[in-house]
Design a protein around this motif. Structure first.
Motif, PDB file in Angstrom:
ATOM      1  N   SER A 106       0.832  -1.197   0.000  1.00  0.00           N
ATOM      2  CA  SER A 106       0.000   0.000   0.000  1.00  0.00           C
ATOM      3  C   SER A 106       0.870   1.252   0.000  1.00  0.00           C
ATOM      4  O   SER A 106       0.655   2.175  -0.798  1.00  0.00           O
ATOM      5  N   SER A 107       1.850   1.258   0.868  1.00  0.00           N
ATOM      6  CA  SER A 107       2.767   2.394   0.956  1.00  0.00           C
ATOM      7  C   SER A 107       3.538   2.572  -0.358  1.00  0.00           C
ATOM      8  O   SER A 107       3.675   3.691  -0.865  1.00  0.00           O
ATOM      9  N   ASP A 116       1.123   3.675  -3.229  1.00  0.00           N
ATOM     10  CA  ASP A 116       0.715   5.072  -2.998  1.00  0.00           C
ATOM     11  C   ASP A 116       1.817   6.035  -3.423  1.00  0.00           C
ATOM     12  O   ASP A 116       1.549   7.080  -4.008  1.00  0.00           O
ATOM     13  N   TYR A 117       3.062   5.685  -3.124  1.00  0.00           N
ATOM     14  CA  TYR A 117       4.201   6.507  -3.512  1.00  0.00           C
ATOM     15  C   TYR A 117       4.291   6.622  -5.039  1.00  0.00           C
ATOM     16  O   TYR A 117       4.484   7.706  -5.578  1.00  0.00           O
ATOM     17  N   LYS A 175       1.849   6.192  -7.233  1.00  0.00           N
ATOM     18  CA  LYS A 175       0.706   6.991  -7.701  1.00  0.00           C
ATOM     19  C   LYS A 175       0.914   8.475  -7.447  1.00  0.00           C
ATOM     20  O   LYS A 175       0.614   9.309  -8.299  1.00  0.00           O
ATOM     21  N   LYS A 176       1.419   8.805  -6.247  1.00  0.00           N
ATOM     22  CA  LYS A 176       1.635  10.207  -5.865  1.00  0.00           C
ATOM     23  C   LYS A 176       2.582  10.906  -6.844  1.00  0.00           C
ATOM     24  O   LYS A 176       2.423  12.088  -7.135  1.00  0.00           O
ATOM     25  N   ASN A 177       3.520  10.171  -7.369  1.00  0.00           N
ATOM     26  CA  ASN A 177       4.477  10.725  -8.328  1.00  0.00           C
ATOM     27  C   ASN A 177       3.959  10.687  -9.772  1.00  0.00           C
ATOM     28  O   ASN A 177       4.688  11.070 -10.688  1.00  0.00           O
ATOM     29  N   GLY A 178       2.722  10.214  -9.955  1.00  0.00           N
ATOM     30  CA  GLY A 178       2.131  10.172 -11.288  1.00  0.00           C
ATOM     31  C   GLY A 178       2.749   9.123 -12.187  1.00  0.00           C
ATOM     32  O   GLY A 178       2.708   9.251 -13.416  1.00  0.00           O
ATOM     33  N   ASN A 179       3.302   8.080 -11.584  1.00  0.00           N
ATOM     34  CA  ASN A 179       3.960   7.029 -12.358  1.00  0.00           C
ATOM     35  C   ASN A 179       3.092   5.789 -12.488  1.00  0.00           C
ATOM     36  O   ASN A 179       2.127   5.611 -11.749  1.00  0.00           O
ATOM     37  N   LYS A 189       6.419   7.442 -16.721  1.00  0.00           N
ATOM     38  CA  LYS A 189       5.743   8.711 -16.436  1.00  0.00           C
ATOM     39  C   LYS A 189       5.264   9.253 -17.774  1.00  0.00           C
ATOM     40  O   LYS A 189       6.052   9.364 -18.719  1.00  0.00           O
TER      41      LYS A 189
END
Length: 131
Positions: free
Chosen positions: A51-52, A55-56, A58-62, A92
């Motif tokens: 999950s962590s 999420d990382y 996704k947060k970076n748009g990758n 990306k």
């Protein structure tokens, strides 16, 4: 063939960044042996880990893809193991921005009619120097 289905689903889970697809491939008491980290015991802790990580990403748009090359496999009625090389590519905006490889050793266990990861260990491979 049944064990190959684990890797097909794992690959889809990475592509879709779907934690539950990946985590459901592990036994309730699975051990996740990530390189450089403490051993993660149990599906709930493995869920936190993925999950962590997802999420990382996704947060970076990758987005990501993972591929497996199996070098060895042995399977008995209820247990099996795989040894191989994995490749993870990160993208990306549709363009590859990172690639890495590692080696893995997993032990699979058949519960009922379905195979699961019981032990999952991996470590990174250093890029080869090309001269």
């Amino acid at each position: 063939k049944e064990i190959d289905a684990i890797y097909t689903t794992f690959t889809k889970g990475y592509r879709d960044l779907n934690v539950e697809l990946v985590v459901d491939l592990y036994t309730e008491d699975a051990n996740y042996l990530a390189s450089g980290n403490v051993m993660t015991d149990g599906r709930d802790k493995i869920r936190e880990n993925f999950s962590s990580f997802f999420d990382y990403v996704k947060k970076n748009g990758n987005t990501m893809e993972i591929k497996f090359r199996h070098l060895q496999r042995e399977v008995d009625k209820k247990l099996g193991y795989d040894v191989g090389i994995y490749t993870i590519n990160t993208f990306k905006d549709g363009k590859q921005v990172q690639s890495g490889q590692g080696k893995f050793l997993v032990v699979t266990k058949k519960i009922g009619k379905k195979w699961y990861f019981r032990f999952d260990g991996y470590s990174d491979l250093k890029p080869e120097n090309k001269q």
